[in-house]
Motif scaffolding. Structure first.
Motif, PDB file in Angstrom:
ATOM      1  N   ARG A 210      19.052 -42.042 -52.138  1.00 33.14           N
ATOM      2  CA  ARG A 210      17.782 -41.462 -51.760  1.00 33.14           C
ATOM      3  C   ARG A 210      16.652 -42.378 -52.187  1.00 33.14           C
ATOM      4  N   ARG A 211      15.664 -42.521 -51.337  1.00 34.56           N
ATOM      5  CA  ARG A 211      14.467 -43.294 -51.661  1.00 34.56           C
ATOM      6  C   ARG A 211      13.279 -42.439 -51.244  1.00 34.56           C
ATOM      7  N   GLY A 212      12.755 -41.692 -52.192  1.00 38.46           N
ATOM      8  CA  GLY A 212      11.695 -40.748 -51.880  1.00 38.46           C
ATOM      9  C   GLY A 212      12.263 -39.572 -51.108  1.00 38.46           C
ATOM     10  N   MET A 213      11.676 -39.294 -49.962  1.00 34.02           N
ATOM     11  CA  MET A 213      12.138 -38.187 -49.126  1.00 34.02           C
ATOM     12  C   MET A 213      13.266 -38.600 -48.191  1.00 34.02           C
ATOM     13  N   VAL A 214      13.495 -39.882 -48.034  1.00 33.15           N
ATOM     14  CA  VAL A 214      14.486 -40.389 -47.078  1.00 33.15           C
ATOM     15  C   VAL A 214      15.857 -40.427 -47.740  1.00 33.15           C
TER      16      VAL A 214
END
Length: 99
Positions: free
Chosen positions: A68-72
């Motif tokens: 996960r990278r932030g909301m993505v």
């Protein structure tokens, strides 16, 4: 299915504590091409490492991990692992000697 040559089958060795302990039983672990089958893996090991005779090959497909990278949310690449067991009279694989 893609036409895979024997030198494209083995990508790299897996160096973990579990794989190092299995080397005492002449079992070596490699990351292999995802479309390679057991007979292609056996042929590749016997051609790339002189004096080795393969007794058995066990393979496993590993799904990519969720990252996960932030909301993505995404996945890492999936891979295939092979555990190659050598016969008793076979030579050891040299790339694992100094480890």
């Amino acid at each position: 299915m893609a036409n895979i040559q024997y030198y494209d089958v083995i990508l790299k060795p897996v160096v973990t504590e579990k794989s190092m302990n299995a080397m005492g039983e002449k079992k070596y672990t490699f990351l292999v091409h995802p479309e390679a089958n057991k007979s292609q893996i056996k042929e590749a090991v016997e051609k790339m490492f002189e004096g080795t005779k393969v007794k058995s090959v066990n393979t496993m497909n590993m799904d990519g991990k969720k990252k996960r990278r932030g909301m993505v949310v995404g996945r890492t690449a999936k891979s295939k692992k092979a555990i190659v067991a050598l016969t008793e009279d076979s030579k050891d694989i040299e790339i694992f000697e100094g480890l």
